[in-house]
Design a protein around this motif. Structure first.
Motif, PDB file in Angstrom:
ATOM      1  N   MET A 100       0.827  -1.203   0.000  1.00 22.98           N
ATOM      2  CA  MET A 100       0.000   0.000   0.000  1.00 22.98           C
ATOM      3  C   MET A 100       0.862   1.255   0.000  1.00 22.98           C
ATOM      4  O   MET A 100       0.469   2.295  -0.508  1.00 22.98           O
ATOM      5  CB  MET A 100      -0.939   0.008   1.215  1.00 22.98           C
ATOM      6  N   ASN A 101       2.050   1.152   0.556  1.00 25.31           N
ATOM      7  CA  ASN A 101       2.966   2.289   0.624  1.00 25.31           C
ATOM      8  C   ASN A 101       3.697   2.508  -0.683  1.00 25.31           C
ATOM      9  O   ASN A 101       3.721   3.616  -1.197  1.00 25.31           O
ATOM     10  CB  ASN A 101       3.958   2.056   1.763  1.00 25.31           C
ATOM     11  N   GLY A 102       4.306   1.440  -1.232  1.00 25.75           N
ATOM     12  CA  GLY A 102       5.163   1.630  -2.392  1.00 25.75           C
ATOM     13  C   GLY A 102       4.873   0.725  -3.572  1.00 25.75           C
ATOM     14  O   GLY A 102       5.622   0.686  -4.532  1.00 25.75           O
ATOM     15  N   GLY A 103       3.800  -0.060  -3.483  1.00 31.00           N
ATOM     16  CA  GLY A 103       3.445  -0.959  -4.574  1.00 31.00           C
ATOM     17  C   GLY A 103       3.889  -2.384  -4.285  1.00 31.00           C
ATOM     18  O   GLY A 103       4.687  -2.653  -3.385  1.00 31.00           O
ATOM     19  N   LEU A 104       3.361  -3.290  -5.080  1.00 28.46           N
ATOM     20  CA  LEU A 104       3.624  -4.709  -4.874  1.00 28.46           C
ATOM     21  C   LEU A 104       5.095  -5.064  -5.053  1.00 28.46           C
ATOM     22  O   LEU A 104       5.685  -5.752  -4.224  1.00 28.46           O
ATOM     23  CB  LEU A 104       2.751  -5.555  -5.808  1.00 28.46           C
ATOM     24  N   VAL A 105       5.712  -4.569  -6.128  1.00 24.97           N
ATOM     25  CA  VAL A 105       7.123  -4.899  -6.370  1.00 24.97           C
ATOM     26  C   VAL A 105       7.993  -4.367  -5.233  1.00 24.97           C
ATOM     27  O   VAL A 105       8.902  -5.046  -4.764  1.00 24.97           O
ATOM     28  CB  VAL A 105       7.590  -4.363  -7.740  1.00 24.97           C
ATOM     29  N   HIS A 106       7.691  -3.182  -4.761  1.00 24.60           N
ATOM     30  CA  HIS A 106       8.427  -2.609  -3.629  1.00 24.60           C
ATOM     31  C   HIS A 106       8.352  -3.543  -2.416  1.00 24.60           C
ATOM     32  O   HIS A 106       9.367  -3.824  -1.774  1.00 24.60           O
ATOM     33  CB  HIS A 106       7.858  -1.232  -3.283  1.00 24.60           C
ATOM     34  N   SER A 107       7.146  -4.036  -2.119  1.00 31.39           N
ATOM     35  CA  SER A 107       6.998  -4.908  -0.958  1.00 31.39           C
ATOM     36  C   SER A 107       7.792  -6.196  -1.123  1.00 31.39           C
ATOM     37  O   SER A 107       8.392  -6.688  -0.165  1.00 31.39           O
ATOM     38  CB  SER A 107       5.521  -5.209  -0.685  1.00 31.39           C
ATOM     39  N   LEU A 108       7.828  -6.727  -2.338  1.00 34.35           N
ATOM     40  CA  LEU A 108       8.584  -7.957  -2.583  1.00 34.35           C
ATOM     41  C   LEU A 108      10.080  -7.725  -2.415  1.00 34.35           C
ATOM     42  O   LEU A 108      10.790  -8.578  -1.874  1.00 34.35           O
ATOM     43  CB  LEU A 108       8.295  -8.484  -3.991  1.00 34.35           C
ATOM     44  N   GLU A 109      10.553  -6.577  -2.867  1.00 35.22           N
ATOM     45  CA  GLU A 109      11.980  -6.251  -2.745  1.00 35.22           C
ATOM     46  C   GLU A 109      12.379  -6.061  -1.286  1.00 35.22           C
ATOM     47  O   GLU A 109      13.432  -6.534  -0.857  1.00 35.22           O
ATOM     48  CB  GLU A 109      12.298  -4.985  -3.545  1.00 35.22           C
ATOM     49  N   VAL A 110      11.551  -5.392  -0.531  1.00 37.19           N
ATOM     50  CA  VAL A 110      11.869  -5.104   0.870  1.00 37.19           C
ATOM     51  C   VAL A 110      11.812  -6.366   1.730  1.00 37.19           C
ATOM     52  O   VAL A 110      12.695  -6.600   2.552  1.00 37.19           O
ATOM     53  CB  VAL A 110      10.920  -4.020   1.438  1.00 37.19           C
ATOM     54  N   LEU A 111      10.792  -7.182   1.531  1.00 43.68           N
ATOM     55  CA  LEU A 111      10.615  -8.352   2.389  1.00 43.68           C
ATOM     56  C   LEU A 111      11.562  -9.499   2.074  1.00 43.68           C
ATOM     57  O   LEU A 111      11.957 -10.236   2.972  1.00 43.68           O
ATOM     58  CB  LEU A 111       9.172  -8.857   2.301  1.00 43.68           C
ATOM     59  N   GLY A 112      11.904  -9.682   0.810  1.00 40.78           N
ATOM     60  CA  GLY A 112      12.762 -10.803   0.438  1.00 40.78           C
ATOM     61  C   GLY A 112      11.976 -12.098   0.331  1.00 40.78           C
ATOM     62  O   GLY A 112      10.815 -12.187   0.736  1.00 40.78           O
ATOM     63  N   PRO A 113      12.615 -13.135  -0.211  1.00 41.13           N
ATOM     64  CA  PRO A 113      11.915 -14.389  -0.520  1.00 41.13           C
ATOM     65  C   PRO A 113      11.246 -15.082   0.670  1.00 41.13           C
ATOM     66  O   PRO A 113      10.101 -15.526   0.572  1.00 41.13           O
ATOM     67  CB  PRO A 113      13.006 -15.272  -1.117  1.00 41.13           C
ATOM     68  N   ALA A 114      11.924 -15.200   1.786  1.00 41.47           N
ATOM     69  CA  ALA A 114      11.369 -15.949   2.923  1.00 41.47           C
ATOM     70  C   ALA A 114      10.138 -15.260   3.508  1.00 41.47           C
ATOM     71  O   ALA A 114       9.114 -15.906   3.773  1.00 41.47           O
ATOM     72  CB  ALA A 114      12.420 -16.142   4.004  1.00 41.47           C
TER      73      ALA A 114
END
Length: 118
Positions: free
Chosen positions: A64-78
């Motif tokens: 919601m803050n930076g978009g779906l791709v942003h969330s995937l990059e920040v959180l990482g695979p695990a």
């Protein structure tokens, strides 16, 4: 429990004033669970639902803050995998599948739309 407030009055100008407010009131158990997931990552010994909600919300808030791709990059695979399982736990299989597609092909995500092509 829902609380609905309705008011019909007049503004200082004399114009009709109408508003309705629906407020969800969570009981103490719901509030405790929500707070544990949001503020304590499920708590010190999270149960399955606590961990699922905390993981789901971590991805959701970043998306919601930076978009779906942003969330995937920040959180990482695990942590993304944990979020996917969280969405599934709460019956949101389509969202889980969308996140998995985005993990496989981040370039296929349409920016700010939260959807994947193909």
């Amino acid at each position: 429990m829902w609380l609905t407030l309705r008011s019909r009055g007049r503004a200082k100008s004399g114009a009709p004033l109408k508003f309705m407010l629906d407020v969800a009131i969570m009981d103490s158990e719901e509030t405790t669970i929500w707070n544990r997931a949001c503020m304590k990552s499920g708590g010190t010994s999270p149960r399955e639902g606590d961990a699922a909600l905390a993981s789901l919300l971590s991805l959701h808030s970043l998306a919601m803050n930076g978009g779906l791709v942003h969330s995937l990059e920040v959180l990482g695979p695990a942590r993304c995998a944990a979020a996917v399982e969280g969405f599934r736990y709460f019956g949101l299989a389509e969202m889980a599948a969308l996140i998995e597609r985005a993990l496989e092909k981040p370039d296929a995500v349409i920016p700010h739309a939260g959807i994947c092509e193909g």
